[in-house]
Scaffold this motif. Structure first.
Motif: not given
Lengths: 221, 68
Positions: B39-43, B48-54
């Protein structure tokens, strides 16, 4: 299920069937073991054989030899761009993967070689006159390992750091359990407590959880 | 934790290595997250969410609900 990964089936991309790979692995292991024991015999002082070593010395020597060999393999791999360009690595790897991994691999190789030198030095029976050489080797090897660990930590991302932290927690619990059981047994003379056995067991208890977590967390993929 | 990183990455035609490079982590980290082994860290999740646009809760799937 991927049929190509089933034992006994030939895999794509020119890979050998499972039984052939197992046989090759066995042959390689036998050759490695024979070569290792022959080499070890040459390193021992004159008049000493492998049978003269205590179990702890033999284990230290073996662990040192394995570390040294794996370290040299890692060093060779770090210089092999061809390995990263092989079919198995390029499916998901970016073009810079070799450039990113090679320095870390070189550092790991250095740590493994230092650990190998340390355990071989600890496992070798030497005359008291050569004790400073052994102590010096062990101290230098330890300093190299500490420096490498620091450098790798600095250059790593969160997955590696999470594995190190998790592995350290498991290792600490194992080491504490071992020493807590060993101490009273040794106090009452039921078992012996020698430093070489202790450092070997502690090292193994640090290495095994890290390897287990590295695989479990998918770092080797 | 289940996630949709692989689907969204492949929709953009990126390899694990390319996504890793854009996020500043190793490919091994991306592989570990995609296969639910880490499970990735919060940052990293936010990046990842910003980069993938969701939104993050679209990228990472969690069926936990607060009790009434």
């Amino acid at each position: 299920m991927n049929i190509a990964s089933e034992p006994g089936n030939a895999t794509g991309g020119g890979r050998l069937p499972f039984w052939q790979r197992a046989a090759l692995g066995g042959l390689f292991g036998a050759a490695f073991g024979y070569g290792g024991s022959e080499l070890a015999q040459r390193w021992l002082p004159a008049g000493t054989t492998m049978q003269d070593l205590s179990p702890a010395q033999g284990a230290a020597f073996l662990l040192g030899f394995i570390s040294l060999t794996v370290g040299l393999i890692c060093l060779a791999m770090s210089h092999s761009r061809r390995l990263y360009e092989s079919e198995n690595w390029t499916a998901e790897a970016g073009p810079d993967e070799h450039r990113q991994i090679a320095p870390q691999l070189r550092l790991s190789a250095l740590a493994l070689i230092a650990m190998g030198a340390e355990f071989i030095a600890l496992g070798l029976p030497v005359e008291p006159a050569r004790a400073p050489l052994v102590i010096g080797t062990v101290i230098i090897a330890l300093l190299v390992q500490l420096w490498v660990n620091w450098r790798v930590w600095q250059n790593s991302d969160e997955l590696y750091r999470a594995i190190v932290l998790e592995g350290s927690t498991v290792s600490l619990a194992l080491v504490l359990s071992l020493l807590t059981i060993w101490a009273p047994l040794a106090l009452y003379g039921l078992v012996t407590f020698d430093p070489l056995t202790a450092i070997l067991l502690v090292s193994v208890m640090c290495i095994i959880p890290t390897i287990w977590l590295t695989v479990r967390r998918g770092m080797i993929a | 934790m289940e996630n949709r990183i692989k689907d969204l990455r492949m929709a953009r035609g990126w390899s694990q290595g390319e996504l890793a490079s854009r996020l500043g982590v190793t490919r091994q980290t991306i592989n570990a997250v995609e296969t639910n082994r880490y499970d990735p860290s919060l940052p990293l999740a936010l990046r990842a969410a910003k980069l993938l646009g969701v939104p993050v809760d679209t990228l990472f799937l969690d069926d936990w609900q607060p009790q009434e």
